[in-house]
Design a protein around this motif. Structure first.
Motif, PDB file in Angstrom:
ATOM      1  N   GLY A  42     -23.367  30.453 116.042  1.00  0.00           N
ATOM      2  CA  GLY A  42     -22.803  31.789 115.944  1.00  0.00           C
ATOM      3  C   GLY A  42     -22.688  32.401 117.318  1.00  0.00           C
TER       4      GLY A  42
ATOM      5  N   LEU B 116     -22.912  28.273 107.067  1.00  0.00           N
ATOM      6  CA  LEU B 116     -23.355  29.630 107.379  1.00  0.00           C
ATOM      7  C   LEU B 116     -22.960  30.587 106.257  1.00  0.00           C
TER       8      LEU B 116
ATOM      9  N   ARG C 262     -24.728  36.080 109.137  1.00  0.00           N
ATOM     10  CA  ARG C 262     -25.487  36.310 110.369  1.00  0.00           C
ATOM     11  C   ARG C 262     -25.637  37.815 110.537  1.00  0.00           C
TER      12      ARG C 262
ATOM     13  N   TRP D 143     -31.450  38.523 116.205  1.00  0.00           N
ATOM     14  CA  TRP D 143     -30.498  38.153 115.161  1.00  0.00           C
ATOM     15  C   TRP D 143     -31.161  37.187 114.193  1.00  0.00           C
TER      16      TRP D 143
ATOM     17  N   GLU E  34     -29.919  34.285 110.962  1.00  0.00           N
ATOM     18  CA  GLU E  34     -28.849  33.604 110.239  1.00  0.00           C
ATOM     19  C   GLU E  34     -29.408  32.923 108.991  1.00  0.00           C
TER      20      GLU E  34
END
Length: 323
Positions: A83, A108, A111, A315, A317
């Motif tokens: 990402g 994915l 995120r 972050w 994910e």
């Protein structure tokens, strides 16, 4: 994204009144001795010794924790992923979080860069449990400066003298990949984490943890927990690094497949274990909380001077898994 390396010592605020335990699951991460002889050799060629200790890429070591309580209440799992804006420690750009190309079985799902708090994705928890000196409060889970901050404060919250924070994803996953760029809490007796957790632990306890234990400033504990509330099976391992997880951000990854669980830190495989019983849908969780030394000592004796403190998430994910 600009990362603000804010440490402990912020201004704390009282939660908005007394909060009762939610219907959310209690925390429980293990500290019972490992039930097997150690993790199998990592696929990257990390050799295992006869004592069940594995070498770890980057100069770390993998050991089983000495003792602990079967009533430990912690959780975790996490790591880096692909990402934009991610990248391993010391770098930018894209990152797969593991060694080599991302396994095509993982896709994915989302995120979160924590530019704002996404209430459609996360639930702020308000429960507590015996091993926790605090009660979780929505007040202590904040997003600011491009970071999620889970705070531990010395603020009375109902029957507890401290207030802490936990998030749970609204999505559930049956196998998957979970990644995050995290700076954990410091201080003896403080636990912070990334983990998966199945809602109905009375029927089926399903948990995969990455947690930082405050008495081990250069380590994280991995743990697989299966069974049920009355009969839990723990598979804990402690990995020691050349760096301190509370001192800076690092990328943590959990890859959960039908054949086992593998974890990475900054792109290096650090853990692998097999747990065929972990097959039920689970939510992704993150939390930070102070331990009640009278009940558990798996994170060391609680040091009140460590509070206030916070775990920070740049972050996170989440990936689905397709066989």
């Amino acid at each position: 994204m600009v990362v603000l390396a804010v440490g402990c010592g912020f201004d704390s605020a009282a939660p908005g009144g007394t909060r009762n335990s939610s219907s959310g699951s209690p925390a429980t991460s293990g500290g019972a001795p490992a039930t097997n002889g150690g993790a199998p050799p990592a696929t990257g060629g990390l050799p295992a010794t006869s004592a069940g200790t594995s070498a770890v890429a980057g100069g770390g070591s993998l050991i089983s924790p000495a003792g602990g309580s079967t009533n430990q209440a912690g959780m975790p799992s996490g790591g880096a992923g692909s990402g934009n804006g991610g990248g391993s420690a010391g770098g930018g750009g894209q990152s797969t979080g593991g060694a080599g190309q991302l396994d095509p079985h993982f896709k994915l799902a989302w995120r979160d860069d924590f530019d704002t708090f996404d209430s459609t994705r996360w639930t702020k928890q308000t429960h507590t449990f015996a091993e926790n000196l605090a009660r979780f409060s929505a007040t202590n889970a904040v997003v600011e400066g491009g970071l999620l901050k889970l705070r531990v404060t010395h603020v009375q919250n109902g029957d507890k003298a401290y207030t802490a924070a936990e998030l749970a994803s609204k999505d559930q996953f049956t196998f998957g990949r979970f990644a995050g760029r995290i700076k954990f809490c410091a201080g003896s007796g403080i636990v912070s984490s990334l983990f998966t957790y199945h809602d109905d632990v009375n029927t089926s306890w399903q948990e995969i943890d990455i947690e930082h234990l405050g008495n081990l400033p250069k380590s994280v504990q991995y743990n697989l927990i299966s069974g049920n509330n009355n009969n839990r099976v723990y598979q804990p391992k402690v990995v020691t690094f050349q760096f301190g997880p509370p001192l800076d951000f690092h990328d943590y990854v959990i890859e959960w497949t039908p054949s086992g669980v593998t974890s990475f830190v900054d792109g290096n495989q650090t853990y692998h274990d097999v747990q065929a019983s972990l097959k039920d849908a689970a939510r992704l969780h993150m939390n930070a909380w102070p331990t009640n030394t009278a009940v558990t000592t798996f994170a060391g004796p609680f040091d009140p001077s460590a509070v206030p403190c916070e775990a920070q998430y740049d972050w996170v994910e989440a990936y689905t898994y397709t066989p």
